[in-house]
Every structure is written in structure tokens, then in C-alpha cells.
Design an enzyme around this catalytic site. Structure first.
Site, PDB file in Angstrom:
ATOM      1  CG  ASN A 172      -0.387  -0.328   2.755  1.00  0.00           C
ATOM      2  OD1 ASN A 172       0.486  -0.972   2.789  1.00  0.00           O
ATOM      3  ND2 ASN A 172      -1.074   0.327   3.506  1.00  0.00           N
TER       4      ASN A 172
ATOM      5  CB  ALA B 239      -0.289  14.503   2.256  1.00  0.00           C
TER       6      ALA B 239
ATOM      7  CD  GLU C 210      -5.256  -6.072  -1.501  1.00  0.00           C
ATOM      8  OE1 GLU C 210      -4.457  -4.898  -1.314  1.00  0.00           O
ATOM      9  OE2 GLU C 210      -6.269  -6.360  -0.595  1.00  0.00           O
TER      10      GLU C 210
HETATM   11  N1  THU Z   1      -5.302  -1.667   2.583  1.00  0.00           N
HETATM   12  C1  THU Z   1      -4.647  -2.323   1.452  1.00  0.00           C
HETATM   13  O1  THU Z   1      -3.393  -2.229   1.182  1.00  0.00           O
HETATM   14  N2  THU Z   1      -5.347  -3.518   0.975  1.00  0.00           N
HETATM   15  C2  THU Z   1      -6.602  -3.742   1.543  1.00  0.00           C
HETATM   16  O2  THU Z   1      -7.149  -4.621   0.991  1.00  0.00           O
HETATM   17  C3  THU Z   1      -7.099  -3.360   2.997  1.00  0.00           C
HETATM   18  C4  THU Z   1      -6.451  -1.816   3.005  1.00  0.00           C
HETATM   19  C5  THU Z   1      -4.420  -0.574   2.761  1.00  0.00           C
HETATM   20  C6  THU Z   1      -5.125   0.955   2.411  1.00  0.00           C
HETATM   21  C7  THU Z   1      -4.431   1.930   3.603  1.00  0.00           C
HETATM   22  O3  THU Z   1      -3.256   2.179   3.232  1.00  0.00           O
HETATM   23  C8  THU Z   1      -4.502   0.858   4.763  1.00  0.00           C
HETATM   24  O4  THU Z   1      -4.510  -0.447   4.341  1.00  0.00           O
HETATM   25  C9  THU Z   1      -5.495   1.380   5.770  1.00  0.00           C
HETATM   26  O5  THU Z   1      -6.796   1.116   5.241  1.00  0.00           O
END
Ligand code: THU
Length: 131
Positions: free
Chosen positions: A42, A46, A55
Site C-alpha cells: 500500500n 497526504a 493488491e
Molecule cells: N489496504 C490495503 O492495502 N489493502 C486492503 O485490502 C485493505 C486496506 C491499505 C489501504 C490503507 O493504506 C491501509 O491499508 C488502511 O486502510
């Protein structure tokens, strides 16, 4: 590649996560039918809404490199419960891999496994548009 190898790659991507706002790292490893693996983490912003999930990072890397045939994805989190894909990521996976296997890991590496139809039933896809 073995399932454990794919899991290890997704876990290793946790350290690449850029998540200074949520402090919730996520790593992903997306396996293609030819065995190629694309990784993701992820990447937050900002302005918040430009944040991209692990994903989708993996999917856009794969598609932009000419790969669309996905067979499984490992999603690794550091949460108590295994990290499941958000609704947007489910829909993005649906576009290319309506039956993909989704292996979700928690901080201990414990897994729960789903298929996309389990996580996104009655889904909308390209065939609705005649594709
Ligand atoms: N996040 C993901 O990368 N994948 C998911 O399926 C769930 C949420 C990330 C997005 C954000 O950076 C952090 O987790 C909190 O929501």
C-alpha cells in the site's frame, strides 16, 4: 512456486509499505498462470484519497507489464485478523480473474483462503458490457 514461497514474498512486501497515516502495512504477491509473480504494497498519500492498496499496486504492475491471467494472490497484514481485500480491490481483481484464489494472512502468517466469488458474489464484470 509453492504457496509458502508466495506467502513469504507477500510478507516481505510489508516492509515496503508507505503508510505513515494509517500505520497499517499491507503486502501482496500476485501469481500469474505462467508463474510470474508481481508484488505490491500500500502507498498512502497526504491527500488520503490517492492511496492505493497493495493488491491494486500488484495488479497495475502486472497489467502494465502485459500480464492479465492471474491465478492467486496473497495479501499479508500485521493485524490480528487476516487482511482481506477491500471492496475496490475485489472489483479490480474481478476484471481480470473472476475466480482467483485469495490467501489472506494475519501478523502470525495464519491464513484464511477465499475465492473471489465468495468475497464478491453476484459481481459485475466485462461480460455485462458484451466483452
Ligand atoms: N489496504 C490495503 O492495502 N489493502 C486492503 O485490502 C485493505 C486496506 C491499505 C489501504 C490503507 O493504506 C491501509 O491499508 C488502511 O486502510
Amino acid at each position: 512456486m509453492t504457496r509458502n514461497e508466495l506467502k513469504a514474498i507477500a510478507i516481505s512486501m510489508l516492509d515496503r509499505a508507505y503508510c505513515p497515516y494509517s500505520h497499517f502495512p499491507v503486502g501482496a504477491a500476485l501469481e500469474c498462470s505462467d508463474g510470474t509473480v508481481f508484488t505490491g504494497c500500500n502507498i498512502e498519500n497526504a491527500a488520503y484519497s490517492p492511496t492505493i492498496c497493495a493488491e491494486r499496486t500488484a495488479v497495475v504492475k502486472a497489467v502494465s507489464e502485459g500480464h492479465r491471467d492471474f491465478v492467486r494472490i496473497v495479501v499479508a497484514g500485521r493485524s490480528k485478523d487476516p487482511c482481506v481485500p477491500c471492496a475496490v480491490c475485489r472489483q479490480v481483481l474481478r476484471e481480470f480473474a473472476p475466480n482467483i484464489e485469495i490467501i489472506c494472512l494475519n501478523s502470525d502468517g495464519a491464513e484464511v483462503v477465499y475465492t473471489l466469488p465468495e468475497l464478491l458474489p453476484h459481481s459485475f464484470g466485462p461480460e455485462f458490457l458484451g466483452l
